[in-house]
Every structure is written in structure tokens, then in C-alpha cells.
Design a protein around this motif. Sequence first.
Motif, PDB file in Angstrom:
ATOM      1  N   ASP A  78     -10.750   8.786   5.264  1.00 41.97           N
ATOM      2  CA  ASP A  78     -10.963   7.762   6.271  1.00 41.97           C
ATOM      3  C   ASP A  78     -11.831   8.334   7.390  1.00 41.97           C
ATOM      4  O   ASP A  78     -12.306   9.460   7.307  1.00 41.97           O
ATOM      5  CB  ASP A  78      -9.632   7.203   6.795  1.00 41.97           C
ATOM      6  CG  ASP A  78      -8.806   8.219   7.573  1.00 41.97           C
ATOM      7  OD1 ASP A  78      -9.310   9.317   7.880  1.00 41.97           O
ATOM      8  OD2 ASP A  78      -7.651   7.901   7.897  1.00 41.97           O
ATOM      9  N   ILE A  84      -6.859   8.845   2.047  1.00 43.54           N
ATOM     10  CA  ILE A  84      -6.156   7.573   1.880  1.00 43.54           C
ATOM     11  C   ILE A  84      -6.310   7.124   0.436  1.00 43.54           C
ATOM     12  O   ILE A  84      -7.274   7.467  -0.233  1.00 43.54           O
ATOM     13  CB  ILE A  84      -6.681   6.476   2.835  1.00 43.54           C
ATOM     14  CG1 ILE A  84      -8.201   6.289   2.674  1.00 43.54           C
ATOM     15  CG2 ILE A  84      -6.339   6.778   4.268  1.00 43.54           C
ATOM     16  CD1 ILE A  84      -8.763   5.106   3.421  1.00 43.54           C
ATOM     17  N   ASN A  86      -7.000   4.265  -2.169  1.00 42.14           N
ATOM     18  CA  ASN A  86      -7.656   2.965  -2.289  1.00 42.14           C
ATOM     19  C   ASN A  86      -7.396   2.408  -3.676  1.00 42.14           C
ATOM     20  O   ASN A  86      -7.125   3.145  -4.610  1.00 42.14           O
ATOM     21  CB  ASN A  86      -9.168   3.103  -2.088  1.00 42.14           C
ATOM     22  CG  ASN A  86      -9.523   3.501  -0.679  1.00 42.14           C
ATOM     23  OD1 ASN A  86      -9.159   2.823   0.259  1.00 42.14           O
ATOM     24  ND2 ASN A  86     -10.220   4.611  -0.535  1.00 42.14           N
ATOM     25  N   ASP A 103     -11.597  -1.074   5.454  1.00 45.38           N
ATOM     26  CA  ASP A 103     -10.373  -0.677   6.133  1.00 45.38           C
ATOM     27  C   ASP A 103      -9.191  -0.928   5.202  1.00 45.38           C
ATOM     28  O   ASP A 103      -8.806  -2.070   4.961  1.00 45.38           O
ATOM     29  CB  ASP A 103     -10.213  -1.452   7.435  1.00 45.38           C
ATOM     30  CG  ASP A 103      -9.225  -0.813   8.371  1.00 45.38           C
ATOM     31  OD1 ASP A 103      -8.335  -0.074   7.898  1.00 45.38           O
ATOM     32  OD2 ASP A 103      -9.334  -1.035   9.585  1.00 45.38           O
ATOM     33  N   ASN A 104      -8.619   0.146   4.684  1.00 47.41           N
ATOM     34  CA  ASN A 104      -7.563   0.068   3.680  1.00 47.41           C
ATOM     35  C   ASN A 104      -6.272  -0.569   4.196  1.00 47.41           C
ATOM     36  O   ASN A 104      -5.428  -0.974   3.411  1.00 47.41           O
ATOM     37  CB  ASN A 104      -7.290   1.478   3.143  1.00 47.41           C
ATOM     38  CG  ASN A 104      -6.715   1.449   1.755  1.00 47.41           C
ATOM     39  OD1 ASN A 104      -7.052   0.599   0.950  1.00 47.41           O
ATOM     40  ND2 ASN A 104      -5.826   2.379   1.482  1.00 47.41           N
ATOM     41  N   LYS A 105      -6.122  -0.686   5.510  1.00 45.08           N
ATOM     42  CA  LYS A 105      -4.878  -1.253   6.052  1.00 45.08           C
ATOM     43  C   LYS A 105      -4.694  -2.724   5.671  1.00 45.08           C
ATOM     44  O   LYS A 105      -3.591  -3.245   5.725  1.00 45.08           O
ATOM     45  CB  LYS A 105      -4.819  -1.080   7.567  1.00 45.08           C
ATOM     46  CG  LYS A 105      -5.845  -1.868   8.335  1.00 45.08           C
ATOM     47  CD  LYS A 105      -5.789  -1.547   9.817  1.00 45.08           C
ATOM     48  CE  LYS A 105      -6.886  -2.277  10.568  1.00 45.08           C
ATOM     49  NZ  LYS A 105      -6.973  -1.832  11.942  1.00 45.08           N
ATOM     50  N   PHE A 106      -5.779  -3.396   5.238  1.00 43.33           N
ATOM     51  CA  PHE A 106      -5.674  -4.793   4.845  1.00 43.33           C
ATOM     52  C   PHE A 106      -5.299  -4.971   3.374  1.00 43.33           C
ATOM     53  O   PHE A 106      -5.095  -6.083   2.912  1.00 43.33           O
ATOM     54  CB  PHE A 106      -6.985  -5.531   5.133  1.00 43.33           C
ATOM     55  CG  PHE A 106      -7.356  -5.523   6.594  1.00 43.33           C
ATOM     56  CD1 PHE A 106      -6.453  -5.893   7.564  1.00 43.33           C
ATOM     57  CD2 PHE A 106      -8.616  -5.118   6.986  1.00 43.33           C
ATOM     58  CE1 PHE A 106      -6.793  -5.878   8.908  1.00 43.33           C
ATOM     59  CE2 PHE A 106      -8.973  -5.109   8.323  1.00 43.33           C
ATOM     60  CZ  PHE A 106      -8.060  -5.480   9.282  1.00 43.33           C
ATOM     61  N   ARG A 107      -5.214  -3.885   2.638  1.00 47.35           N
ATOM     62  CA  ARG A 107      -4.882  -3.941   1.207  1.00 47.35           C
ATOM     63  C   ARG A 107      -3.549  -4.639   0.973  1.00 47.35           C
ATOM     64  O   ARG A 107      -3.370  -5.344  -0.015  1.00 47.35           O
ATOM     65  CB  ARG A 107      -4.860  -2.507   0.668  1.00 47.35           C
ATOM     66  CG  ARG A 107      -4.545  -2.403  -0.785  1.00 47.35           C
ATOM     67  CD  ARG A 107      -4.704  -0.984  -1.256  1.00 47.35           C
ATOM     68  NE  ARG A 107      -3.583  -0.613  -2.096  1.00 47.35           N
ATOM     69  CZ  ARG A 107      -3.482   0.536  -2.708  1.00 47.35           C
ATOM     70  NH1 ARG A 107      -4.393   1.460  -2.559  1.00 47.35           N
ATOM     71  NH2 ARG A 107      -2.450   0.790  -3.471  1.00 47.35           N
ATOM     72  N   SER A 108      -2.602  -4.482   1.896  1.00 50.48           N
ATOM     73  CA  SER A 108      -1.273  -5.080   1.705  1.00 50.48           C
ATOM     74  C   SER A 108      -1.311  -6.610   1.704  1.00 50.48           C
ATOM     75  O   SER A 108      -0.377  -7.248   1.224  1.00 50.48           O
ATOM     76  CB  SER A 108      -0.288  -4.564   2.750  1.00 50.48           C
ATOM     77  OG  SER A 108      -0.693  -4.937   4.043  1.00 50.48           O
ATOM     78  N   ASP A 174       3.382  -4.196  14.565  1.00 55.40           N
ATOM     79  CA  ASP A 174       2.229  -3.512  13.959  1.00 55.40           C
ATOM     80  C   ASP A 174       1.715  -4.334  12.773  1.00 55.40           C
ATOM     81  O   ASP A 174       2.367  -5.259  12.298  1.00 55.40           O
ATOM     82  CB  ASP A 174       2.552  -2.076  13.569  1.00 55.40           C
ATOM     83  CG  ASP A 174       3.532  -1.954  12.415  1.00 55.40           C
ATOM     84  OD1 ASP A 174       3.860  -2.968  11.773  1.00 55.40           O
ATOM     85  OD2 ASP A 174       3.979  -0.836  12.137  1.00 55.40           O
ATOM     86  N   LEU A 175       0.523  -3.990  12.304  1.00 54.82           N
ATOM     87  CA  LEU A 175      -0.136  -4.772  11.262  1.00 54.82           C
ATOM     88  C   LEU A 175       0.659  -4.820   9.967  1.00 54.82           C
ATOM     89  O   LEU A 175       0.766  -5.871   9.335  1.00 54.82           O
ATOM     90  CB  LEU A 175      -1.541  -4.223  10.998  1.00 54.82           C
ATOM     91  CG  LEU A 175      -2.370  -5.028  10.014  1.00 54.82           C
ATOM     92  CD1 LEU A 175      -2.679  -6.418  10.563  1.00 54.82           C
ATOM     93  CD2 LEU A 175      -3.656  -4.308   9.680  1.00 54.82           C
ATOM     94  N   THR A 176       1.251  -3.699   9.566  1.00 46.16           N
ATOM     95  CA  THR A 176       2.033  -3.661   8.328  1.00 46.16           C
ATOM     96  C   THR A 176       3.188  -4.658   8.390  1.00 46.16           C
ATOM     97  O   THR A 176       3.415  -5.423   7.446  1.00 46.16           O
ATOM     98  CB  THR A 176       2.583  -2.242   8.085  1.00 46.16           C
ATOM     99  OG1 THR A 176       1.487  -1.331   8.082  1.00 46.16           O
ATOM    100  CG2 THR A 176       3.334  -2.154   6.781  1.00 46.16           C
TER     101      THR A 176
END
Length: 194
Positions: A78, A84, A86, A103-108, A174-176
Amino acid sequence: MKKLTLILILILSVGCSSKTKTQKAITEQKTELKPPFKNQGEQEDFWAQEFFKNEYKKQNHERFIGKIKILNEYESLDNNGNFITNANEISFGNRVVKINLTDNKFRSIFENGILYPDLISEKYFKIWDLEELTFLNNSPKIKKFRMFVNMPELIYTQVFLLELKNEFANKKTDLTEFIKNAELTFMKRAWSMI
């Protein structure tokens, strides 16, 4: 003696006064984007703002209820030099979607079945990015996004706009956690990138 006591009280009250100066709180006021624009990014943000303003109608989309499986995982670095994981592809039942998120945080959003192939197209496609439109998020309960999708039958990349809503979210969520309890309340193809 009374004068001395009075003088001491005055000295102590002046000496003990607060050293903190109070200032009027400055609140950031949300401004609406308007032309002229400095670059293409500002132009596209304006289009997104206007699209939500003119085309938004609340929708209720169910989550994907079949089996979701991550395929072809790989590691990359990252922006901070951390490794990270992917996913190159995610399968939703018998359909596979290629994704390439900056941005891998949106993968969820995909892993939790909020976004899945049937909502986007009946044919094959590839998602090559998803970005949050923070300038349009007026409430901690709502997050708006722009998604870039390549469809082989169309020459140009398609831009989709979407909204996630989490009734339980607040400023500290938080985003998660936000994504875990979110629902898709709007998604529509907005324009083609030429």
C-alpha cells in the motif's frame, strides 16, 4: 488589615484568571461545486453532485444471498509500504467479477454481498476502481461512491454512482463497521468516460 486582604484578593483573582482565550467556533460550511473547474477531476465531481441532485430516488437492494468466494488473491504494497491482500476476482455463485481497487478497504462492499454482478450487468464486466465521494457525504449514516466499470460490449468505461446507508453509524464509526451494517440505497449508471 481589610485593605491588605482586599489587595490580596484582587492580586489572586487577576493571577488565577484563565490564560485560555475563547474563540468563536469556525464550522466548515459545505459549498456546492460550480464551474469553472481547474481540472477534469473537479468536473467529474460536479457531474456526480448534479447526478445525485437530479437523479436520486431511494432504492432498496437486497444483499447477495448465495456463496461468495475470493479468487486469485495476491499481495501488494500500500502507500505506506505495508503488504495488503488484494483479490483479483470474486465469485458470486456461478458469476465471477474481476476487480482492481486502488483502495483495498472497499473490498468488503463486495465480500459482504452489498454489490454483486446482477446489480450491474447480466454480461461479463470488470470493476477497475471504486472511490468514496466524501464531499457529498453530509451525514455519518450515508456514504456515496463512484465506481468505474469496463464492459466488453461498450467501448468506454461506465461510471456508476451509488449510496450506502447505515442507520446505526455515527461520526466515530469506522469504515469496516459502516460497511458491515450498510445497505445499498441507490445505484445507477451515470455516464461514460470518453
